[in-house]
Enzyme design. Structure first.
Site, PDB file in Angstrom:
ATOM      1  N   HIS A 105      42.548  45.303  30.732  1.00  0.00           N
ATOM      2  CA  HIS A 105      41.163  44.867  30.534  1.00  0.00           C
ATOM      3  C   HIS A 105      40.459  44.914  31.882  1.00  0.00           C
ATOM      4  CE1 HIS A 105      37.833  42.685  28.581  1.00  0.00           C
ATOM      5  NE2 HIS A 105      37.680  42.121  29.772  1.00  0.00           N
ATOM      6  N   CYS A 106      39.360  45.657  31.945  1.00  0.00           N
ATOM      7  CA  CYS A 106      38.636  45.843  33.198  1.00  0.00           C
ATOM      8  C   CYS A 106      37.305  45.097  33.134  1.00  0.00           C
ATOM      9  CB  CYS A 106      38.392  47.327  33.467  1.00  0.00           C
ATOM     10  SG  CYS A 106      37.522  47.658  35.011  1.00  0.00           S
ATOM     11  N   PRO A 107      37.163  44.014  33.902  1.00  0.00           N
ATOM     12  CA  PRO A 107      35.887  43.282  33.866  1.00  0.00           C
ATOM     13  C   PRO A 107      34.723  44.087  34.421  1.00  0.00           C
ATOM     14  CG  PRO A 107      37.311  42.422  35.596  1.00  0.00           C
ATOM     15  CD  PRO A 107      38.138  43.385  34.802  1.00  0.00           C
TER      16      PRO A 107
END
Length: 246
Positions: free
Chosen positions: A183-185
């Protein structure tokens, strides 16, 4: 006969209000009929339902500020590099065009990553919600058949569905994602099967872009070209009447 009929002409406000209500009702009917309302899949939001149903593009993750900050940073640095290359006569137009091309590729790939379905594993039937997000299950389509489930498929208690072998449940997006990587913010969403290629293109684009811009536009290019121009000036200043004998 004496006709004492009076005609009350509607005021401008009443006319505008009447037409405004008609327009709002028409838009509401169009939105309801074409199913254009936003809806949730887990913690993700579908902002373009029609486009999403056809191309899987039009969905954003919970950290919407992530791609916005990344885009602002990218465009700000790009403006600096392009402006510097364009205004430096030593660098020429080719350097400016290269910076513009890098900016276009990086921007488009960033938007593609952040607005594309990462590979959400959707429910088989129409009962219940997906990912505990409270979304309307009528929007979800089948992506796997029951006979496709193998021994290496895992059941997700959060989504009440089976995960493919390379899938995983993302607690941030609250959905199961096929081909889950992380998951890449900064992209605002998960990186999975459907947006992994765009994610790699974006990373390669901005890394090569900043290497090129910092090495050539800022440091190396102006110094090398200045040195070359000085050598040309020294050659032009030589006395043409000087005769050399070998």
């Amino acid at each position: 006969p004496n006709h004492n009929h009076t005609y009350n002409r509607p005021s401008t406000f009443q006319c505008c209000s009447k037409h405004g209500n008609a327009i709002r009702n028409h838009l509401h009917n169009c939105i309801t009929r074409n199913n254009l309302k936003f809806y949730k899949i887990g913690n993700l939001t579908v902002i373009q339902p029609l486009l999403y149903s056809k191309t899987s593009v039009g969905i954003v993750g919970p950290e919407w500020w992530g791609p916005l900050c990344t885009l602002i940073l990218l465009e700000s640095l790009s403006y600096y590099y392009i402006h510097r290359a364009h205004n430096d006569p030593r660098l020429g137009h080719i350097s400016t065009v290269i910076c513009i091309l890098f900016t276009i590729v990086a921007t488009l790939s960033l938007l593609k990553v952040s607005c594309t379905d990462p590979g959400i594993v959707k429910r088989q039937n129409g009962g219940g919600n997906i990912g505990g997000g409270g979304g309307n299950s009528g929007h979800y389509e089948t992506v796997h058949r029951e006979e496709d489930y193998g021994e290496d498929w895992r059941y997700c208690d959060y989504c009440s569905d089976y995960q493919p072998p390379d899938g995983a449940h993302c607690p941030d997006c609250n959905v199961c994602v096929e081909g889950y990587d992380h998951h890449c913010p900064w992209m605002g969403t998960c990186i999975g099967k459907n947006n992994m290629t765009s994610f790699k293109i974006f990373n390669m684009a901005w890394m090569f872009y900043f290497l090129y811009a910092n090495i050539w536009i800022v440091f190396l290019g102006p110094r090398l070209l200045t040195f070359d121009m000085n050598n040309n000036d020294d050659t032009d200043n030589d006395d043409p009447n000087d005769t050399f004998y070998y």
